[in-house]
Scaffold this motif. Structure first.
Motif, PDB file in Angstrom:
ATOM      1  N   LEU A 204       0.832  -1.198   0.000  1.00 42.70           N
ATOM      2  CA  LEU A 204       0.000   0.000   0.000  1.00 42.70           C
ATOM      3  C   LEU A 204       0.868   1.251   0.000  1.00 42.70           C
ATOM      4  O   LEU A 204       0.587   2.220  -0.722  1.00 42.70           O
ATOM      5  CB  LEU A 204      -0.913  -0.011   1.233  1.00 42.70           C
ATOM      6  CG  LEU A 204      -1.864   1.169   1.414  1.00 42.70           C
ATOM      7  CD1 LEU A 204      -2.817   1.286   0.230  1.00 42.70           C
ATOM      8  CD2 LEU A 204      -2.656   1.009   2.716  1.00 42.70           C
ATOM      9  N   THR A 205       1.942   1.238   0.774  1.00 44.81           N
ATOM     10  CA  THR A 205       2.880   2.358   0.783  1.00 44.81           C
ATOM     11  C   THR A 205       3.483   2.559  -0.590  1.00 44.81           C
ATOM     12  O   THR A 205       3.610   3.688  -1.083  1.00 44.81           O
ATOM     13  CB  THR A 205       3.994   2.109   1.815  1.00 44.81           C
ATOM     14  OG1 THR A 205       3.413   1.867   3.100  1.00 44.81           O
ATOM     15  CG2 THR A 205       4.922   3.313   1.910  1.00 44.81           C
ATOM     16  N   CYS A 206       3.870   1.462  -1.219  1.00 44.29           N
ATOM     17  CA  CYS A 206       4.432   1.515  -2.566  1.00 44.29           C
ATOM     18  C   CYS A 206       3.449   2.158  -3.536  1.00 44.29           C
ATOM     19  O   CYS A 206       3.811   3.069  -4.294  1.00 44.29           O
ATOM     20  CB  CYS A 206       4.788   0.101  -3.028  1.00 44.29           C
ATOM     21  SG  CYS A 206       5.342  -0.026  -4.747  1.00 44.29           S
ATOM     22  N   GLY A 214       3.659   9.486  -9.977  1.00 39.85           N
ATOM     23  CA  GLY A 214       3.246   9.231 -11.343  1.00 39.85           C
ATOM     24  C   GLY A 214       4.142   8.280 -12.112  1.00 39.85           C
ATOM     25  O   GLY A 214       4.205   8.336 -13.338  1.00 39.85           O
ATOM     26  N   GLN A 215       4.815   7.367 -11.408  1.00 34.05           N
ATOM     27  CA  GLN A 215       5.772   6.465 -12.060  1.00 34.05           C
ATOM     28  C   GLN A 215       5.148   5.107 -12.416  1.00 34.05           C
ATOM     29  O   GLN A 215       5.810   4.076 -12.322  1.00 34.05           O
ATOM     30  CB  GLN A 215       6.980   6.249 -11.139  1.00 34.05           C
ATOM     31  CG  GLN A 215       7.733   7.504 -10.791  1.00 34.05           C
ATOM     32  CD  GLN A 215       8.357   8.155 -12.006  1.00 34.05           C
ATOM     33  OE1 GLN A 215       8.903   7.481 -12.863  1.00 34.05           O
ATOM     34  NE2 GLN A 215       8.261   9.476 -12.087  1.00 34.05           N
ATOM     35  N   ALA A 244      10.602   7.545  -7.461  1.00 34.43           N
ATOM     36  CA  ALA A 244      10.006   8.860  -7.221  1.00 34.43           C
ATOM     37  C   ALA A 244      11.081   9.937  -7.166  1.00 34.43           C
ATOM     38  O   ALA A 244      10.860  11.070  -7.615  1.00 34.43           O
ATOM     39  CB  ALA A 244       9.210   8.842  -5.920  1.00 34.43           C
ATOM     40  N   LEU A 245      12.270   9.578  -6.637  1.00 35.61           N
ATOM     41  CA  LEU A 245      13.368  10.539  -6.513  1.00 35.61           C
ATOM     42  C   LEU A 245      14.381  10.428  -7.657  1.00 35.61           C
ATOM     43  O   LEU A 245      15.304  11.249  -7.735  1.00 35.61           O
ATOM     44  CB  LEU A 245      14.104  10.310  -5.180  1.00 35.61           C
ATOM     45  CG  LEU A 245      13.265  10.384  -3.903  1.00 35.61           C
ATOM     46  CD1 LEU A 245      14.137  10.113  -2.683  1.00 35.61           C
ATOM     47  CD2 LEU A 245      12.556  11.716  -3.768  1.00 35.61           C
ATOM     48  N   ASN A 246      14.208   9.396  -8.493  1.00 31.06           N
ATOM     49  CA  ASN A 246      15.173   9.100  -9.565  1.00 31.06           C
ATOM     50  C   ASN A 246      16.577   8.918  -9.001  1.00 31.06           C
ATOM     51  O   ASN A 246      17.543   9.549  -9.422  1.00 31.06           O
ATOM     52  CB  ASN A 246      15.183  10.200 -10.627  1.00 31.06           C
ATOM     53  CG  ASN A 246      16.012   9.803 -11.847  1.00 31.06           C
ATOM     54  OD1 ASN A 246      16.086   8.630 -12.209  1.00 31.06           O
ATOM     55  ND2 ASN A 246      16.662  10.779 -12.476  1.00 31.06           N
ATOM     56  N   VAL A 247      16.696   8.000  -8.038  1.00 36.09           N
ATOM     57  CA  VAL A 247      17.990   7.659  -7.454  1.00 36.09           C
ATOM     58  C   VAL A 247      18.105   6.142  -7.367  1.00 36.09           C
ATOM     59  O   VAL A 247      17.109   5.422  -7.398  1.00 36.09           O
ATOM     60  CB  VAL A 247      18.160   8.266  -6.036  1.00 36.09           C
ATOM     61  CG1 VAL A 247      18.088   9.782  -6.089  1.00 36.09           C
ATOM     62  CG2 VAL A 247      17.116   7.706  -5.058  1.00 36.09           C
TER      63      VAL A 247
END
Length: 306
Positions: A204-206, A214-215, A244-247
Motif C-alpha cells: 500500500l505504501t508503494c 506518477g511512475q 520517485a526521486l530518480n535515485v
C-alpha cells in the motif's frame, strides 16, 4: 466512535507534536516498555533446546498480552485511544531523523555519518556521502511503511488491540528476528509474523508513492526490484521511493565489518547523491502522510454517511 475518526485525530496529533523530549525524558515510551518485556523473555528462554518452539510460545504470549491490553485500554475511552495511537505512530519523528541526516551532510560528511548512525544498523564510519544519503532514504521508505502506514492500517482494521499487536510483533522482529546463530530459531516466529502483518501495508505504501510520483510506467521494474530485495516487504516502498526521486538505492553495504553485496534498487539511476535527495525524500514522506490522511477521511465519510 469510529476508528477512522480516531485515526484522523491521532495522525494529526502525531504530526503536530511528534515525540516531545519533555515527555519521554520523564516517563518510558510504550515501545521501550514492550522492548523491555521482549528482552526479559529473550534472556530467559533463548537458550538450550527447542528454541524455535520457545520462540513461537513467546510470540503467542506477546500477541495475547497485546490483545488483552489493547481491549482494556480501549475501555478508557476515545481520548486514551487517540493519544496512544498518536504515540505509536512515527511520522513527525521519522521526518525529523531523516531531515537531520540531510542537515548533517550539508554541514560535513562526518556529521552526516553521525546522524545516519542513529537510524540504521549498518557500519557508517567509512561511508561516502552517497552511501549516507542512500541509507537515510532507504530508512525513510522502510519506516514510512512499518512506522506509519502499517500502524495506521492495523488501527483502522482492528482498533487499539490491532495496533498494539502490530507494534509488539514489529518490536520483537527488530530485537530478535535476525538470521544469526543466536536468533535464527528463537526469532523465527516473530520474523515470519512481522512479514505477514506488513504484507499489505508495504505494498500500500508503494502504491501511494507511485500514485504521488506518477511512475506507473515503471511498475514492472519496481516489482522486480522488490522481489530481489533481501526483505519480502521493505523492497516495495524502497523501489517506489527510488523511482520517485530518480535515485539508485540499496547495493553493497557493510554490517559488523563484513561487506554484503546486495542487489541495487533502480540501479540505472544516479548513485552519487547527497543532501538534496534526502530532503526530497522528506517531502515525499509528508505527501504520503497527506494522502493517507485523505484516504482515511474518505473512509470515515463513506462509513458515516452511507
Amino acid at each position: 466512535m469510529s476508528t477512522s475518526f480516531l485515526l484522523i485525530c491521532a495522525m494529526c496529533l502525531d504530526a503536530a507534536l511528534g515525540e516531545p523530549d519533555w515527555l519521554w525524558s520523564r516517563m518510558r515510551h510504550p515501545a521501550v516498555m514492550i522492548g523491555t518485556v521482549i528482552g526479559w523473555l529473550d534472556k530467559r528462554l533463548n537458550q538450550g533446546a527447542q528454541r524455535r518452539l520457545k520462540g513461537v510460545a513467546v510470540v503467542v504470549l506477546l500477541v495475547f498480552g497485546a490483545l488483552l491490553l489493547g481491549r482494556t485500554l480501549a475501555l478508557l475511552g476515545p481520548v486514551v485511544e487517540v493519544i496512544l495511537c498518536a504515540i505509536l505512530l512515527a511520522q513527525k519523528s521519522l521526518v525529523h531523523h531523516v531531515h537531520d541526516v540531510g542537515d548533517g551532510l550539508r554541514a560535513s560528511l562526518p556529521e552526516g555519518r553521525a546522524k545516519v548512525a542513529m537510524i540504521v544498523s549498518r557500519d557508517t564510519r567509512d561511508m561516502t556521502e552517497a552511501q549516507v544519503a542512500r541509507s537515510a532514504i532507504e530508512s525513510a521508505a522502510e519506516n514510512l511503511s512499518d512506522g506509519v502506514i502499517a500502524p495506521a492500517f492495523w488501527f483502522l482494521i482492528a482498533g487499539l488491540p490491532g495496533l498494539l499487536i502490530y507494534k509488539t510483533v514489529n518490536t520483537a522482529d527488530s530485537m530478535i528476528g535476525y538470521r544469526t546463530e543466536k536468533y535464527r530459531e528463537f526469532g523465527w516466529a516473530s520474523a515470519r509474523l512481522d512479514d505477514a502483518l506488513n504484507l499489505i501495508p508495504a505494498r500500500l505504501t508503494c502504491v501511494m508513492i507511485v500514485a504521488l510520483s506518477g511512475q506507473w510506467a515503471q511498475w514492472s521494474e519496481m516489482v522486480a526490484d522488490a522481489r530481489r530485495h533481501i526483505s519480502p516487504n521493505a523492497g516495495w516502498p524502497e523501489a517506489a521511493m527510488a523511482r520517485a526521486l530518480n535515485v539508485a538505492l540499496a547495493g553493497p553495504r557493510s554490517y559488523d565489518g563484513k561487506v554484503r553485496d546486495l542487489a541495487w534498487v533502480n540501479g540505472d539511476a544516479p548513485r552519487e547523491i547527497g543532501a538534496p535527495e534526502v530532503f526530497r525524500a522528506c517531502d515525499m514522506l509528508w505527501k504520503v502522510w497527506g494522502l493517507a490522511l485523505g484516504l482515511v477521511s474518505v473512509w470515515f465519510g463513506f462509513s458515516h454517511f452511507f
